[in-house]
Scaffold this active site. Structure first.
Site, PDB file in Angstrom:
ATOM      1  CB  SER A   1       1.087  43.305  19.639  1.00  0.00           C
ATOM      2  OG  SER A   1       1.216  41.912  19.701  1.00  0.00           O
ATOM      3  CB  ALA A   2       3.015  42.304  24.009  1.00  0.00           C
TER       4      ALA A   2
END
Length: 534
Positions: free
Chosen positions: A206-207
């Site tokens: 994700s991030a």
């Protein structure tokens, strides 16, 4: 985490002596070694809030033989908002890492190393969330995993041109600088843990995957003798757009000042004194009521290069990857949008969706996307409401479409042999402990595949499937060995179907992804305008 463990001392040579844990099975068999909360930089607190992270001095020692540094807990949790809107975490001093080490005899050159960056939209999350005991004890994936904490939200990504011009002690993108310092710490110190400093993969989810892209981009921009990264794992996130300009960040900065009742006409130095004098909770509570409430990277010309995404389009990125032989695994889950739609969703209207996107992306990009996705400003077929539409467009931009734009450009410029693409359409039963079953293979559910169930357990029936589908190849990838991926060309995708079968197939979403990539490129959101000179 301390249940079923015994102390594990380690001599770190000139860094001194430390003590971690050896985790044990129910029958007292060693599973792996663990060191929690080892500092990799000096505390970024007080006058050092919003400064670049500072390396540990050469004289720094973790402990002595008689009194070793005890690292059996975890990383400090950076102050952050949670999905319920509360402030959690109370440690701005979060520049520590957790280190997981296999048991047994290490290879001649040392264990391969994975520096893993946790996710959370760059707004929340912690290095303490990953549990690797099952993976390191039950699979052939014997690697050292370094999981650093780093500054998040406004502590990691507040930016302002006036602060940069008048205050040398203020830096943008300090969250990314934290990650880079952790990577450098691993490169310089991992041999003391039994690791191979010449065999470091960087990865994240994700991030953390978005961060991996920026860390890879930065590493490709340093001289060969200072480069660290040998491979990269970008799981469920792509490069994103070229981050907002430093000048455009001033609007967000002034909004924060207004929420905190700090006069805008004060000198920059006085503004910074007031900001540094406020407690973390006050700052975060103010940020959660802002229009521009997402604090993300900016194009500062230092960590994030101007025209960075143009380097993908014009072949610079691919040529550097080819020259260093850096391989990349990247891909997606089938239904990413369900989880993506939960983070700060808009109200149920077209205008609210536009406002929500503006919190993350440049205005020109938001307007171009809204015109393309919703030309008549009506809810498209397949979306039950505007919150659902937000989850879908957000997932497209963060993951599906810009990932395809990046892959296509890398292949076009000769880096196809370095790319391994995947898609997940199957989820393990243990995912039901964390994600609503009706969401299917949504964002995060495949972490049970990559990390062998994590803190939960795969069933006996699932383990051979997970191993065959991806885990054996993950092991080979981290070791630097050839993969048995099965695709016929680099734009194909290795897909784990819902039935448990593995299919190497054409990318049905490639055309749509490239169309959106071109739209964003036309308004300068993937770097510079189409005809601009680098």
């Amino acid at each position: 985490m301390k249940k079923g463990s015994t102390p594990y001392p380690l001599d770190l040579s000139f860094r001194g002596f430390i003590e971690g844990l050896t985790f044990l099975s129910a029958t007292s068999t060693p599973l792996c070694h663990y060191f929690g909360g080892i500092p990799y930089g000096l505390p970024p607190v007080g006058p050092f809030r919003w400064q670049k992270p500072r390396s540990l001095p050469k004289c720094y020692r973790y402990g002595t033989r008689a009194n070793p540094g005890r690292f059996t807990g975890g990383v400090g949790v950076c102050p952050q908002p949670n999905p319920e809107g509360d402030v959690v975490g109370d440690e701005e001093d979060c520049l520590q890492c957790n280190v997981w080490v296999p048991v047994g005899e290490r290879p001649m050159r040392g264990w391969p190393v994975l520096v893993w960056i946790h996710g959370g939209f760059l707004q929340f999350g912690s290095a303490n969330e990953d549990d690797l005991r099952n993976m390191l004890s039950e699979t052939e994936c014997k690697v050292i995993v370094v999981v650093p904490g780093y500054r998040l939200n406004l502590f990691g990504f507040l930016a302002s041109p006036e602060m940069h011009s008048e205050e040398k002690g203020f830096e943008a993108n300090v969250g990314f600088w934290d990650q880079r310092l952790a990577l450098e710490w691993a490169w310089q110190n991992i041999s003391y843990f039994g690791g191979d400093a010449s065999n470091i993969t960087i990865g994240g989810y994700s991030a953390g995957s978005h961060s991996t892209f920026h860390q890879l981009a930065y590493d490709l921009g340093v001289p060969d003798e200072k480069s660290i990264v040998k491979r990269a794992l970008m799981l469920s996130n792509g490069p994103g757009m070229q981050p907002k300009s430093l000048d455009s960040a001033q609007t967000q900065f002034e909004e924060l000042l207004s929420k905190l009742d700090i006069p805008l006409d004060l000198p920059a130095s006085e503004k910074l004194v007031k900001l540094r004098g406020m407690d973390a909770k006050t700052l975060l509570e103010a940020s959660m009521h802002m229009k521009y409430h997402q604090f993300r990277a900016v194009t500062d010309g230092s960590f994030v290069r101007r025209g960075l995404l143009n380097e993908i389009d014009n072949g610079v990125f691919a040529k550097r990857m080819v020259r260093r032989g850096i391989k990349l695994i990247m891909g997606e889950c089938e239904a990413e949008h369900f989880v993506y739609g939960q983070w700060r969703p808009p109200q149920n209207s077209f205008d609210s969706l536009l406002t929500r996107l503006e919190a993350d992306y440049p205005l020109t990009a938001c307007e171009a996307l809204m015109k393309y996705y919703y030309p008549d400003q009506k809810l498209p077929a397949g979306c039950k409401d505007w919150q659902d539409a937000f989850g879908r467009i957000y997932a497209d931009i963060q993951i599906h479409h810009l990932e395809r734009g990046m892959v296509n450009a890398l292949v076009h410029h000769g880096a196809g042999d370095l790319i391994y693409r995947y898609r997940m359409e199957w989820r393990a039963k243990c995912c039901d402990n964390m994600w609503f079953k009706g969401w299917g293979v949504t964002h995060g559910t495949d972490m049970a595949i990559w990390f062998w169930g994590g803190e939960h357990r795969l069933t006996a029936k699932e383990k051979p499937l997970v191993k065959r589908a991806f885990h054996s190849n993950l092991t080979k990838f981290l070791k630097g060995e050839e993969l048995d991926w099965g695709t016929e060309h680099p734009l194909q995708i290795r897909t784990l179907k819902s039935t448990g079968t593995i299919v190497c197939e054409e990318d049905s979403r490639l055309e749509e992804g490239l169309k959106v990539w071109e739209i964003l490129k036309s308004v300068g959101s993937t770097g510079l305008p189409r005809n601009a000179k680098l």
